[in-house]
Scaffold this motif. Structure first.
Motif, short mmCIF file in Angstrom:
data_model
loop_
_atom_site.label_atom_id
_atom_site.label_comp_id
_atom_site.label_asym_id
_atom_site.label_seq_id
_atom_site.Cartn_x
_atom_site.Cartn_y
_atom_site.Cartn_z
N SER A 99 0.84 -1.20 0.00
CA SER A 99 0.00 0.00 0.00
C SER A 99 0.88 1.25 0.00
CB SER A 99 -0.90 0.01 1.24
OG SER A 99 -1.69 -1.15 1.29
N SER A 100 0.32 2.38 -0.43
CA SER A 100 1.06 3.63 -0.44
C SER A 100 1.27 4.13 0.98
CB SER A 100 0.30 4.69 -1.25
OG SER A 100 -0.86 5.11 -0.53
N ALA A 101 2.28 4.97 1.15
CA ALA A 101 2.58 5.54 2.47
C ALA A 101 1.36 6.28 3.01
CB ALA A 101 3.78 6.47 2.38
N GLN A 102 0.72 7.05 2.17
CA GLN A 102 -0.44 7.83 2.60
C GLN A 102 -1.57 6.91 3.07
OE1 GLN A 102 -1.96 10.57 -0.32
NE2 GLN A 102 -3.75 11.08 0.89
N LYS A 103 -1.81 5.83 2.33
CA LYS A 103 -2.88 4.91 2.72
C LYS A 103 -2.57 4.23 4.05
CE LYS A 103 -5.86 1.17 1.34
NZ LYS A 103 -6.28 0.17 0.41
N VAL A 104 -1.30 3.86 4.28
CA VAL A 104 -0.92 3.20 5.53
C VAL A 104 -1.16 4.13 6.71
CG1 VAL A 104 1.02 2.26 6.87
CG2 VAL A 104 0.74 1.62 4.45
N VAL A 105 -0.68 5.37 6.62
CA VAL A 105 -0.85 6.32 7.71
C VAL A 105 -2.34 6.59 7.95
CG1 VAL A 105 -0.44 8.71 8.43
CG2 VAL A 105 1.43 7.37 7.43
N GLU A 106 -3.09 6.83 6.88
CA GLU A 106 -4.53 7.10 7.02
C GLU A 106 -5.27 5.91 7.63
OE1 GLU A 106 -5.80 8.21 3.09
OE2 GLU A 106 -4.97 10.25 3.29
N PHE A 107 -4.89 4.68 7.25
CA PHE A 107 -5.51 3.47 7.78
C PHE A 107 -5.38 3.41 9.29
CE2 PHE A 107 -5.20 -0.94 9.16
CZ PHE A 107 -6.33 -1.51 8.61
N PHE A 108 -4.14 3.54 9.79
CA PHE A 108 -3.92 3.44 11.23
C PHE A 108 -4.61 4.58 11.98
CE2 PHE A 108 -0.21 0.72 10.02
CZ PHE A 108 -0.72 -0.44 10.57
N GLU A 109 -4.53 5.79 11.44
CA GLU A 109 -5.18 6.92 12.11
C GLU A 109 -6.70 6.75 12.14
OE1 GLU A 109 -3.68 10.46 10.20
OE2 GLU A 109 -1.81 10.37 11.35
N LYS A 110 -7.28 6.32 11.04
CA LYS A 110 -8.74 6.16 10.95
C LYS A 110 -9.26 5.14 11.95
CE LYS A 110 -12.21 4.34 7.74
NZ LYS A 110 -12.41 3.84 6.36
N TRP A 111 -8.69 3.94 11.94
CA TRP A 111 -9.23 2.86 12.77
C TRP A 111 -8.89 3.03 14.24
CZ3 TRP A 111 -13.21 0.90 10.78
CH2 TRP A 111 -13.32 0.78 9.39
N ARG A 112 -7.79 3.71 14.54
CA ARG A 112 -7.48 3.99 15.95
C ARG A 112 -8.48 5.00 16.51
NH1 ARG A 112 -1.61 5.56 17.08
NH2 ARG A 112 -2.17 4.97 19.19
N ARG A 113 -8.84 6.01 15.71
CA ARG A 113 -9.83 7.00 16.15
C ARG A 113 -11.21 6.39 16.34
NH1 ARG A 113 -9.25 10.07 11.83
NH2 ARG A 113 -7.16 10.80 11.73
N LYS A 114 -11.49 5.31 15.60
CA LYS A 114 -12.79 4.64 15.72
C LYS A 114 -12.79 3.55 16.80
CE LYS A 114 -14.48 5.56 11.12
NZ LYS A 114 -15.44 5.09 10.14
N TYR A 115 -11.66 3.35 17.45
CA TYR A 115 -11.53 2.34 18.52
C TYR A 115 -11.89 0.94 18.04
CZ TYR A 115 -11.60 6.71 21.09
OH TYR A 115 -11.33 7.99 21.51
N ILE A 116 -11.41 0.59 16.86
CA ILE A 116 -11.70 -0.71 16.26
C ILE A 116 -10.43 -1.57 16.33
CG2 ILE A 116 -12.33 -1.92 14.13
CD1 ILE A 116 -14.64 -0.28 15.24
N PRO A 117 -10.52 -2.80 16.84
CA PRO A 117 -9.35 -3.69 16.81
C PRO A 117 -9.03 -4.07 15.36
CG PRO A 117 -11.17 -4.67 18.06
CD PRO A 117 -11.66 -3.40 17.48
N LEU A 118 -7.78 -4.39 15.12
CA LEU A 118 -7.33 -4.78 13.79
C LEU A 118 -6.89 -6.24 13.81
CD1 LEU A 118 -5.16 -1.64 12.97
CD2 LEU A 118 -7.53 -2.10 12.29
N GLN A 119 -6.76 -6.80 12.63
CA GLN A 119 -6.21 -8.14 12.47
C GLN A 119 -4.83 -7.97 11.86
OE1 GLN A 119 -7.95 -10.75 13.52
NE2 GLN A 119 -6.41 -12.27 12.98
N CYS A 120 -3.81 -8.55 12.48
CA CYS A 120 -2.45 -8.51 11.96
C CYS A 120 -2.10 -9.91 11.46
CB CYS A 120 -1.46 -8.08 13.04
SG CYS A 120 0.27 -8.17 12.50
N SER A 121 -1.75 -10.00 10.18
CA SER A 121 -1.38 -11.30 9.59
C SER A 121 -0.01 -11.15 8.93
CB SER A 121 -2.39 -11.73 8.54
OG SER A 121 -3.67 -11.84 9.10
#
Length: 178
Positions: A99-121
């Motif tokens: 993924s692009s750098a911008q998409k990676v940063v936006e992904f983590f910021e978005k889901w952390r703000r929404k208090y959603i757990p992530l899946q790490c594989s």
């Protein structure tokens, strides 16, 4: 000397034994639990992240001295430190599906703000799984260097749902689910 090593490696590979010091390509993917949004880290560190899994042992003091009690397994933790290439940079060691750098940063910021757990594989190119766990991102720090690459550090810890935790506690206590 090189021919001896090659013969040794070929002998082990022919019987299906992997060579532990042989590097394999791997992908690191973070997704939301329903897989509706995900990212693939574009650059996998040379060494995959260390997987820490503490055991919550305890020490008690008694009249006869210290007593050590075996505790339950703690939550697994990983730390990833790497870089995200600047827009338009094509490093030869970058993952082609990253993924692009911008998409990676936006992904983590978005889901952390929404208090959603992530899946790490984390999976190897041959399909073997290094780690697959639900997690919470405890810390995500990053900065941009002179050429626009983003260097980051991500710390994540395992996330267990209440029902999973209750099942583990029952299993540890020897109680069967009826």
């Amino acid at each position: 000397m090189a021919s001896i090593f090659s013969a040794f490696a070929n002998a082990f590979q022919s019987v299906g034994v992997g060579i532990p010091f042989q590097k394999q390509a791997a992908d690191i993917v973070f997704s939301v639990e329903n897989k509706s949004d995900y990212i693939v880290l574009p650059i996998v560190p040379a060494d995959l992240p260390e997987l820490a899994q503490p055991q919550n042992n305890e020490t008690f003091e008694s009249i006869s001295g210290s007593i050590r009690v075996i505790g339950l397994m703690g939550l697994r933790e990983i730390t990833i430190e790497s870089l995200l290439p600047a827009e338009g940079k094509n490093y030869p060691f970058a993952r082609p599906t990253g993924s692009s750098a911008q998409k990676v940063v936006e992904f983590f910021e978005k889901w952390r703000r929404k208090y959603i757990p992530l899946q790490c594989s984390i999976t190897y190119g041959n399909g073997d799984v290094y780690i697959d766990m639900s997690c919470l991102v405890d810390e995500f720090t990053y900065y941009s260097d002179k050429v626009g690459d983003i260097h980051y550090s991500l710390k994540a810890s395992e996330y267990k749902l209440g029902s999973e935790l209750n099942s583990l506690l029952k299993m540890a206590a020897g109680v069967r689910n009826e």
